[in-house]
Design an enzyme around this catalytic site. Structure first.
Site, short mmCIF file in Angstrom:
data_model
loop_
_atom_site.label_atom_id
_atom_site.label_comp_id
_atom_site.label_asym_id
_atom_site.label_seq_id
_atom_site.Cartn_x
_atom_site.Cartn_y
_atom_site.Cartn_z
N SER A 44 0.79 -1.22 0.00
CA SER A 44 0.00 0.00 0.00
C SER A 44 0.82 1.27 0.00
O SER A 44 0.31 2.34 -0.34
CB SER A 44 -0.92 0.02 1.22
OG SER A 44 -0.16 -0.11 2.39
N HIS A 249 -0.23 5.54 6.97
CA HIS A 249 0.16 5.52 5.57
C HIS A 249 0.42 6.95 5.11
O HIS A 249 -0.12 7.90 5.67
CB HIS A 249 -0.94 4.88 4.71
CG HIS A 249 -1.07 3.41 4.90
ND1 HIS A 249 -1.74 2.85 5.95
CD2 HIS A 249 -0.58 2.38 4.16
CE1 HIS A 249 -1.67 1.52 5.85
NE2 HIS A 249 -0.97 1.22 4.79
#
Length: 267
Positions: A44, A249
């Site tokens: 990701s 993230h």
């Protein structure tokens, strides 16, 4: 978004599932009449989870138009762009599902992988919800895996890339340090933050060594993210946030200003 007391109310199961690293230059253009085919692989951190702007056709892979691969491709217009990176991907997922487009005409490959293999989601869940001692214990387990088992798994991936795309320039990118040290960071002690950063440094050093041994370029993003870690006041990483799967993230700025320049330099 700062870590806050609501993190403790999140169930460990839900946070574990959601925090998986994926639940998966212009000069070059001027120099070449046609930029060679480019394939973006990995987890990701390469798909762009956390940056928004997701391609609905990518489903749970959460491939973002704001990710460094998409931004590079838009700027350089390669002859073909195959965006295979997927939220949640481990080394085995790359081997089994992401290499199909690689061939002798592939000129450039990027990849981030290894964090999920090392137990990123469970480690972060333990450290956010648990005590200092439980956090350090879980990080010790992750470090042992990174030292003892991850190198062989990275070798398998890198060898497969070389076999399928023998003429490609391969750029392996690492992970940023998560936390600014010193000062206040609601919800996490300095002890936890130092240990988490140390684990990131270890996986990066192991990844860099394996990449070098395969003749690949390594991109160190700790340099560009310095001063933009969580609790720095100018973070390019999401903290515990909603949607929860975007936590830990890179933001759109993390992709465009943290990852993109490092990848561009290696490409």
């Amino acid at each position: 978004m700062k870590l806050s007391r609501f993190a403790g109310a999140l169930s460990a199961l839900a946070l574990t599932a959601a925090l998986a690293l994926g639940g998966a230059g212009a000069a070059h253009s001027a120099e070449r009449a046609s930029t060679p085919a480019y394939t973006a692989l990995g987890d990701s951190y390469s798909s762009g989870l956390g940056a928004g702007g997701y391609d609905s056709a990518s489903g749970d892979c959460k491939r973002s138009t704001r990710s460094y691969p998409a931004l590079w491709a838009a700027a350089h217009k390669p002859s073909r762009f195959d965006f295979k990176a997927c939220s949640g991907a481990r080394t085995g997922d790359v081997l089994s599902g992401q290499l199909g487009s690689l061939n002798g005409s592939t000129g450039l490959v990027s990849i981030t992988v290894g964090g999920n293999d090392a137990g990123f989601s469970d480690t972060m869940t333990t450290c956010v919800l648990g005590s200092d001692s439980s956090c350090l214990s879980r990080i010790d387990q992750a470090r042992a895996y990174i030292r003892d088992e991850l190198p062989d798994k990275l070798d398998d991936v890198y060898s497969a890339i070389s076999d399928r795309a023998p003429h490609a320039q391969v750029v392996v990118l690492g992970y940023p340090r998560f936390y600014h040290l010193g000062g206040t960071c609601l919800g996490l002690s300095d002890t936890k933050r130092k240990a988490i950063n140390g684990a990131a440094d270890l996986i990066n050093s192991v990844t860099a060594k394996r990449a070098a041994d395969h003749g690949f370029a390594y991109g160190d993003v700790t340099t560009t993210f310095t001063g933009h870690e969580l609790c720095s006041g100018s973070a390019w990483l999401n903290s515990v946030t909603f949607p929860v799967n975007e936590s830990y993230h890179p933001t759109a700025s993390g992709q465009s200003r943290g990852y993109l320049p490092v990848f561009t330099a290696g490409a």
